[in-house]
Scaffold this motif. Structure first.
Motif, mmCIF file in Angstrom:
data_model
loop_
_atom_site.group_PDB
_atom_site.id
_atom_site.type_symbol
_atom_site.label_atom_id
_atom_site.label_comp_id
_atom_site.label_asym_id
_atom_site.label_seq_id
_atom_site.Cartn_x
_atom_site.Cartn_y
_atom_site.Cartn_z
ATOM 1 N N LYS A 352 9.032 -3.494 6.375
ATOM 2 C CA LYS A 352 8.051 -4.530 6.024
ATOM 3 C C LYS A 352 8.608 -5.922 6.314
ATOM 4 N N GLY A 380 0.888 -11.004 2.117
ATOM 5 C CA GLY A 380 -0.425 -10.464 1.761
ATOM 6 C C GLY A 380 -1.049 -9.737 2.948
ATOM 7 N N ASP A 381 -1.011 -10.352 4.137
ATOM 8 C CA ASP A 381 -1.582 -9.739 5.341
ATOM 9 C C ASP A 381 -0.903 -8.401 5.632
ATOM 10 N N THR A 383 0.668 -6.459 3.602
ATOM 11 C CA THR A 383 0.344 -5.465 2.568
ATOM 12 C C THR A 383 -1.055 -4.893 2.804
ATOM 13 N N ARG A 384 -1.992 -5.793 3.143
ATOM 14 C CA ARG A 384 -3.361 -5.321 3.381
ATOM 15 C C ARG A 384 -3.387 -4.344 4.555
ATOM 16 N N LYS A 385 -2.629 -4.647 5.622
ATOM 17 C CA LYS A 385 -2.587 -3.780 6.810
ATOM 18 C C LYS A 385 -2.124 -2.381 6.405
ATOM 19 N N GLU A 386 -1.101 -2.365 5.515
ATOM 20 C CA GLU A 386 -0.509 -1.110 5.075
ATOM 21 C C GLU A 386 -1.538 -0.237 4.358
ATOM 22 N N HIS A 387 -2.450 -0.904 3.579
ATOM 23 C CA HIS A 387 -3.422 -0.146 2.787
ATOM 24 C C HIS A 387 -4.681 0.228 3.549
ATOM 25 N N ARG A 388 -4.780 -0.278 4.795
ATOM 26 C CA ARG A 388 -6.001 0.021 5.552
ATOM 27 C C ARG A 388 -6.008 1.448 6.055
#
Ligand code: KIV
Ligand code: ZN
Length: 388
Positions: A352, A380-381, A383-388
């Motif tokens: 990460k 934040g970006d 982390t969001r990518k990871e959860h997509r």
């Protein structure tokens, strides 16, 4: 020889002569009190004959300050000395600083005089000042360009007349460090009564050598240094207090010379003088500049984060700056980014961190000033990518 160097601060006299730096009496008192807190030994409060405002400031500073010696400047002129003595009447410890030009330039092209007459005027001025105060400092203006043999004659004569301090100014900032040091040594070796006075340096910075010349003078026997906060002063300025004090502190083990300055007050005093005099400090100014303890290249940042002393010879805390700055720029490495992320409360694994670092570099190429908000957005970006 004593290992104590007296600090003579002339921010309020030589420093204040700079166009645009003028202070009113209330502001001067504020600076004088800060200088007292800083621990300087002597405050040159002004040149009283020059204006009613300067006279008043010397009077008020004399009342406001308790322990440093207060000094007032004069030419080798009786009226100047009378006025200086009057301005110092409330000083707990007062000193008159009188003198005259001693270089051929000054003798022949400014004073229209001759060498013997100049010695006579210097001696008369010192004797006249002695009627008022015990502590009299004599300056040989433009001593930097004065022939050493003649200078030694001048200095011997004024010490015999009662001078307690002899000031050797490099008024035009002309000398080289080895030359200025040799001048002081010449006086130590060739003025029979030199042991009865303290030798002072007063260097100007026209060639950027004021601090080097001052240190060279100290190494050769001077025990008072005339300095200003942030090095302000005529033309390119005077020797800066912070540079001399921190040079001696940093090299104390080998030089063994100390001052009475509380170095933790340096940064605050620098800010005060800069603000009141409306005179910004250059970012790369030694000791007090914005970048003096800031690291921006990846290699340096990594080194400092492993051990501060890899790239810092002084602890910022010692000069009153809380901590070194690790700036985030396009030159920063992962270590600096990781450090900032941790300060912001983000613990990222290697993968990460690599991802955020790549985005960080793209942003840093476009934006000079990377803020904490920008870093938080990048995390934040990712982390969001990871959860997509
Ligand atoms: O630079 C100088 O020579 C001076 C003297 C008046 C001490 O400021
Ligand atoms: Zn000067």
């Amino acid at each position: 020889m004593s290992d104590r160097l007296y600090i003579f601060d002339t921010t309020l006299r030589d420093g204040e002569q700079v166009p645009g730096c003028q202070l009113n009496t209330v502001e001067k008192i504020e600076v004088a009190k800060a200088l007292q807190e800083l621990g300087v030994d002597v405050i040159e409060a002004g040149f009283p004959i020059s204006s009613p405002g300067d006279f008043e400031s010397v009077v008020e500073i004399s009342k406001a300050v308790t322990w440093p010696t207060i000094t007032a400047l004069t030419r080798a002129v009786q009226k100047d000395i009378d006025v200086a003595a009057e301005s110092l009447k409330y000083a707990k410890k007062g000193r008159i600083h009188t003198g005259i030009g001693t270089s051929d330039f000054h003798i022949y092209h400014k004073l229209n005089s001759n060498p013997d007459a100049i010695i006579e005027r210097g001696v008369e001025a010192v004797k006249y000042a002695k009627k008022y105060v015990e502590d009299v400092e004599f300056y040989a203006e433009d001593a930097g360009r004065t022939d050493n043999e003649y200078l030694a004659r001048v200095i011997e004569a004024v010490i015999k007349a009662g001078a307690t301090v002899v000031n050797i100014p490099d008024t035009t900032g002309y000398t080289l460090p080895h030359e200025f040091g040799a001048k002081i040594k010449y006086l130590v070796d060739n003025v029979p009564n030199i042991h009865k006075a303290i030798i002072s340096t007063h260097c100007h910075n026209d060639l950027g050598m004021a601090t080097a010349n001052t240190i060279s003078g100290i190494l050769n026997g001077a025990r008072q240094a005339e300095v200003t906060i942030n090095g302000i002063g005529e033309r390119a300025g005077n020797t800066s207090l912070e540079e001399v004090v921190m040079t001696l502190k940093t090299h104390y083990k080998t030089l063994g010379i100390e001052t009475g300055v509380n170095t933790k007050k340096i940064y605050g005093t620098s800010r005060l003088v800069s603000t009141l005099m409306n005179m910004p400090v250059q970012p790369n100014k030694a000791v007090v500049g914005r970048n003096a303890f800031a690291h921006s290249s990846g290699i340096h940042q990594d080194g400092v984060l492993k051990n501060r002393e890899n790239y810092e010879i002084m602890d910022p805390v010692e000069v009153g700056i809380n901590e070194s700055a690790i700036l985030l720029t396009a030159r920063s490495g992962r270590a600096a980014l990781k450090h900032r992320l941790e300060l912001l409360g983000f613990e990222l694994d290697k993968e990460k961190l690599d991802e955020v670092y790549e985005e960080f570099l793209k942003l840093a190429d476009k934006k000079k000033d990377i803020r904490d908000d920008d870093i938080a957005l990048l995390v934040g970006d990712a982390t969001r990518k990871e959860h997509r």
